[in-house]
Design a protein around this motif. Structure first.
Motif, PDB file in Angstrom:
ATOM      1  N   ARG B  29     -51.224  -4.640   0.580  1.00 42.40           N
ATOM      2  CA  ARG B  29     -49.820  -5.007  -0.011  1.00 42.40           C
ATOM      3  C   ARG B  29     -48.821  -4.702   0.880  1.00 42.40           C
ATOM      4  O   ARG B  29     -47.828  -4.628   0.438  1.00 42.40           O
ATOM      5  N   VAL B  30     -48.937  -5.236   2.134  1.00 42.22           N
ATOM      6  CA  VAL B  30     -47.855  -5.096   2.980  1.00 42.22           C
ATOM      7  C   VAL B  30     -47.563  -6.204   3.930  1.00 42.22           C
ATOM      8  O   VAL B  30     -48.325  -6.765   4.303  1.00 42.22           O
ATOM      9  N   VAL B  31     -46.217  -6.217   4.317  1.00 45.97           N
ATOM     10  CA  VAL B  31     -45.702  -6.901   5.245  1.00 45.97           C
ATOM     11  C   VAL B  31     -45.334  -6.163   6.700  1.00 45.97           C
ATOM     12  O   VAL B  31     -44.429  -5.107   6.428  1.00 45.97           O
ATOM     13  N   VAL B  58     -42.984  -3.297   4.703  1.00 39.23           N
ATOM     14  CA  VAL B  58     -42.407  -3.473   3.469  1.00 39.23           C
ATOM     15  C   VAL B  58     -43.689  -3.383   2.664  1.00 39.23           C
ATOM     16  O   VAL B  58     -44.691  -4.224   2.798  1.00 39.23           O
ATOM     17  N   HIS B  59     -43.864  -2.796   1.684  1.00 42.97           N
ATOM     18  CA  HIS B  59     -44.901  -2.596   0.947  1.00 42.97           C
ATOM     19  C   HIS B  59     -44.493  -3.171  -0.708  1.00 42.97           C
ATOM     20  O   HIS B  59     -43.556  -2.638  -1.112  1.00 42.97           O
TER      21      HIS B  59
END
Lengths: 268, 64
Positions: B29-31, B58-59
Motif C-alpha cells: 500500500r505504499v509508493v 506515501v501510504h
C-alpha cells in the motif's frame, strides 16, 4: 451608422444602445455578450463590437456555450481547459463526482475507466440513479455527462486496471486522476504511472471516510509528480464507512487540483 | 538517513523492505521514492539503505 458583428453576422445600425437594438431586431434574447463579456442591455453600441444576443431559457448550441464560458472565465483560461485531457481511474464516490465537476468547468476531454456495474449500495454517494442499476458505470456516467450540455468529449474503458494495461491506456494523458477504492490498487496505479509514464502527474485520493471535520481534508504535493488529497488516515473499509459529504469534499478537492494543474498552477 | 523529512540514524545496514516493515507500513500500500526515483515493491527486498539516502514514503488508505 455603426457596423458590428451580431450573432456572427455583420450588421449595421443607427441605434445607440443594445436595448434599442434588441427592440429593433426583435431578437428573442435575455443575455448580452459584448466583446467576450456579459453586459447590461443599456450598454452603448460601438462600431466593431462583437455581439452575441442569447436566449438562455433554451438549450444552447456548442459555439454559444463556448462564448458563455469565455465570457465567464476569459478566453485564455477556457482555451487551456478545452485543450486538456484527463484520465479518471475509478468511477465511484470520488471519480463520478470528479468527472462531473471537470466536465462542468469545461475540460475538453475525459477518459472514464471502471470495470464495475452500478449496484443499489452505490447510490448513497455515487452520481448514479435507480435506473442505472446493472449498467456499467462508464456507460451510465458518460450518458449523464452528455445530458449536462457541457463542452466535454468522453471516451470510456470498461476495464480493470492492472500493471500491464495502465501504460497503453494512459499513455496519452498527462493528468491522471486516481479514484480507486482498494489501497493496493491505488498504490499499484500510482507506482506504475510514475515509473512508466514520465510526463504524467497523478492526483490521488487517500483518507475520506467518516464524519471527522472536513477541514482535515487537504491537498498535499508529496512527490514531484504526485498530489494526494484526503486526511491520510480515515479508511473506508472499517469504522463508519464512506459518507457522501466528506467523499464529495475529497473529490472536489482533487478536481480543484486537477483544474489548477491544467491552468499551470503547480502548487497546492 | 532522511525519511519523509525526518532524520533517522541507521545503526546497521538494512534493506528498504526491512525498514518499511519495521516502521509499520504495509508494503502493498505504499509508493516509495529513494533519492528522487520511484522504487517499486518488487525491488524493496534488494534495495539497500544507507545514511546518505533520502526517502519519501506515501501510504494509501482505502476508499474511493
Amino acid at each position: 451608422m455603426k457596423t458590428l458583428t451580431l450573432n456572427n453576422t455583420l450588421y449595421q445600425t443607427l441605434t445607440t444602445t443594445y436595448d434599442q437594438l434588441k427592440q429593433t431586431t426583435q431578437i428573442n434574447a435575455n443575455h448580452l455578450i459584448v466583446n467576450g463579456h456579459s453586459q447590461p442591455w443599456h450598454t452603448d453600441i460601438h462600431s466593431g463590437d462583437e455581439v452575441l444576443m442569447i436566449d438562455n431559457r433554451a438549450p444552447l448550441s456548442p459555439p454559444i456555450r463556448r462564448a458563455l464560458y469565455n465570457a465567464r472565465y476569459g478566453k485564455d483560461i477556457m482555451d487551456k481547459l478545452q485543450n486538456a485531457s484527463v484520465a479518471i481511474c475509478g468511477l465511484g464516490g470520488l471519480g463520478s463526482v470528479i468527472a462531473i465537476a471537470l466536465a462542468r468547468v469545461g475540460v475538453g476531454h475525459l477518459l472514464l475507466i471502471d470495470y464495475d456495474t452500478v449496484d443499489a449500495t452505490n447510490l448513497a454517494r455515487q452520481q448514479y440513479y435507480l435506473s442505472d442499476i446493472g449498467r456499467y458505470k462508464t456507460d451510465a456516467l458518460k450518458a449523464h455527462i452528455e445530458q449536462m450540455g457541457t463542452l466535454t468529449t468522453i471516451d470510456t474503458s470498461t476495464t480493470k486496471l492492472n500493471e500491464e494495461n495502465i501504460v497503453p491506456l494512459l499513455a496519452n494523458y498527462s493528468i491522471i486522476c486516481e479514484a480507486l477504492d482498494a489501497p493496493e490498487m491505488k498504490a499499484m496505479l500510482v507506482n506504475t504511472a510514475l515509473t512508466h509514464l514520465p510526463d504524467a502527474v497523478v492526483v490521488s485520493g487517500s483518507g475520506m471516510a467518516g464524519y471527522a471535520s472536513g477541514n482535515l481534508i487537504q491537498c498535499k504535493q508529496l512527490l514531484s509528480r504526485l498530489y494526494i488529497v484526503g486526511d491520510g488516515t480515515s479508511e473506508g473499509e472499517d469504522g463508519i464507512g464512506l459518507m457522501a459529504p466528506r467523499v464529495g469534499l475529497c473529490a472536489h478537492a482533487q478536481a480543484t487540483q486537477i483544474m489548477r494543474l491544467i491552468l499551470n498552477e503547480k502548487t497546492v | 538517513m532522511k525519511a519523509n523529512g525526518k532524520e533517522i540514524l541507521l545503526s546497521t545496514p538494512t534493506t528498504l523492505k526491512a525498514f518499511l516493515t519495521e516502521q509499520g507500513y504495509n508494503i502493498e500500500r505504499v509508493v516509495v521514492e529513494k533519492n528522487g526515483a520511484i522504487v517499486t515493491n518488487e525491488h524493496f527486498e534488494h534495495t539497500q539503505l544507507s545514511n546518505d539516502d533520502r526517502i519519501e514514503i506515501v501510504h494509501f488508505v482505502g476508499g474511493g
